[in-house]
Design a protein around this motif. Structure first.
Motif, mmCIF file in Angstrom:
data_model
loop_
_atom_site.group_PDB
_atom_site.id
_atom_site.type_symbol
_atom_site.label_atom_id
_atom_site.label_comp_id
_atom_site.label_asym_id
_atom_site.label_seq_id
_atom_site.Cartn_x
_atom_site.Cartn_y
_atom_site.Cartn_z
ATOM 1 N N LYS A 139 6.419 42.320 4.206
ATOM 2 C CA LYS A 139 7.659 42.401 5.185
ATOM 3 C C LYS A 139 8.388 41.191 5.755
ATOM 4 C CE LYS A 139 9.920 45.947 7.425
ATOM 5 N NZ LYS A 139 9.888 47.350 7.327
ATOM 6 N N ARG A 140 9.522 40.892 5.248
ATOM 7 C CA ARG A 140 10.464 39.843 5.827
ATOM 8 C C ARG A 140 9.556 38.443 5.329
ATOM 9 N NH1 ARG A 140 11.431 40.577 11.782
ATOM 10 N NH2 ARG A 140 12.512 38.487 11.684
ATOM 11 N N SER A 141 8.854 38.615 4.426
ATOM 12 C CA SER A 141 8.290 36.983 3.987
ATOM 13 C C SER A 141 8.953 36.937 2.672
ATOM 14 C CB SER A 141 7.046 36.863 4.029
ATOM 15 O OG SER A 141 6.387 37.900 3.049
ATOM 16 N N LYS A 162 -4.426 50.003 1.214
ATOM 17 C CA LYS A 162 -3.913 48.848 0.694
ATOM 18 C C LYS A 162 -2.474 48.692 0.494
ATOM 19 C CE LYS A 162 -8.379 48.350 -1.507
ATOM 20 N NZ LYS A 162 -9.198 48.333 -2.748
ATOM 21 N N ARG A 205 9.748 34.134 0.042
ATOM 22 C CA ARG A 205 9.695 32.873 -0.237
ATOM 23 C C ARG A 205 9.673 32.656 -1.740
ATOM 24 N NH1 ARG A 205 4.523 30.588 2.590
ATOM 25 N NH2 ARG A 205 3.639 32.002 1.228
ATOM 26 N N VAL A 252 3.213 45.651 5.002
ATOM 27 C CA VAL A 252 3.256 45.029 6.032
ATOM 28 C C VAL A 252 3.145 43.408 5.874
ATOM 29 C CG1 VAL A 252 2.296 44.497 8.548
ATOM 30 C CG2 VAL A 252 2.515 46.718 7.541
ATOM 31 N N SER A 253 2.637 43.013 5.099
ATOM 32 C CA SER A 253 2.310 41.485 5.090
ATOM 33 C C SER A 253 3.486 40.859 4.194
ATOM 34 C CB SER A 253 0.852 41.256 4.539
ATOM 35 O OG SER A 253 0.383 41.865 3.668
ATOM 36 N N LEU A 274 -0.909 47.713 3.937
ATOM 37 C CA LEU A 274 -1.345 46.525 4.324
ATOM 38 C C LEU A 274 -0.310 45.539 3.574
ATOM 39 C CD1 LEU A 274 -5.050 46.462 4.790
ATOM 40 C CD2 LEU A 274 -3.431 46.396 6.724
ATOM 41 N N LEU A 300 -1.207 50.788 13.382
ATOM 42 C CA LEU A 300 -2.552 50.738 12.442
ATOM 43 C C LEU A 300 -3.329 49.868 13.059
ATOM 44 C CD1 LEU A 300 -2.211 50.364 8.705
ATOM 45 C CD2 LEU A 300 -3.891 49.138 9.894
#
Lengths: 77, 77
Positions: free
Chosen positions: A71-73, A62, A75, A68-69, A65, A27
């Motif tokens: 992903k794996r975060s 949207k 917290r 992706v953002s 995105l 992308l």
């Protein structure tokens, strides 16, 4: 003679069909600039390597995105 | 002989320096796939065309993405 600013956008037409995250190979986001007055989003499909321009304002983009953002975060809030 | 899945990520090292939106020429997002197990984010700087790999989990990336997806989408809530 003043240099004319030629408009050079990458996208000719915008494709509004949704893109499945699994089918997505790449992308690209090209911010608005002097050469093109609008944000451009170009996706490359994984298998076919076909390129498509998407509408930056579409819900499909949207959520892509966001996916992706996020992903794996993981917290605490 | 089974085909070995070679890992082919594009990024060797991750750069954690923030990128100014104005300096950004292009932002590429490559989702995790069989060829690379992690999401990769590659930015190309506008003037120098230098490429940098960014950390998808960094706040800098999140705000860049937000900026792009918010651009020109003014809607009532």
């Amino acid at each position: 003679i003043p240099l004319s600013r030629t408009v050079r956008c990458s996208c000719i037409k915008i494709d509004d069909r949704p893109v499945k995250p699994r089918a997505l190979g790449k992308l690209e986001i090209i911010p608005a600039s002097q050469s093109c007055p609008r944000v451009e989003i170009i996706v490359t499909m994984k298998k076919t390597e076909e390129k498509r321009c998407l509408n930056p304002e579409s819900e499909a983009i949207k959520s892509l995105l966001k996916m992706v953002s996020k992903k794996r975060s993981k917290r605490a809030p």
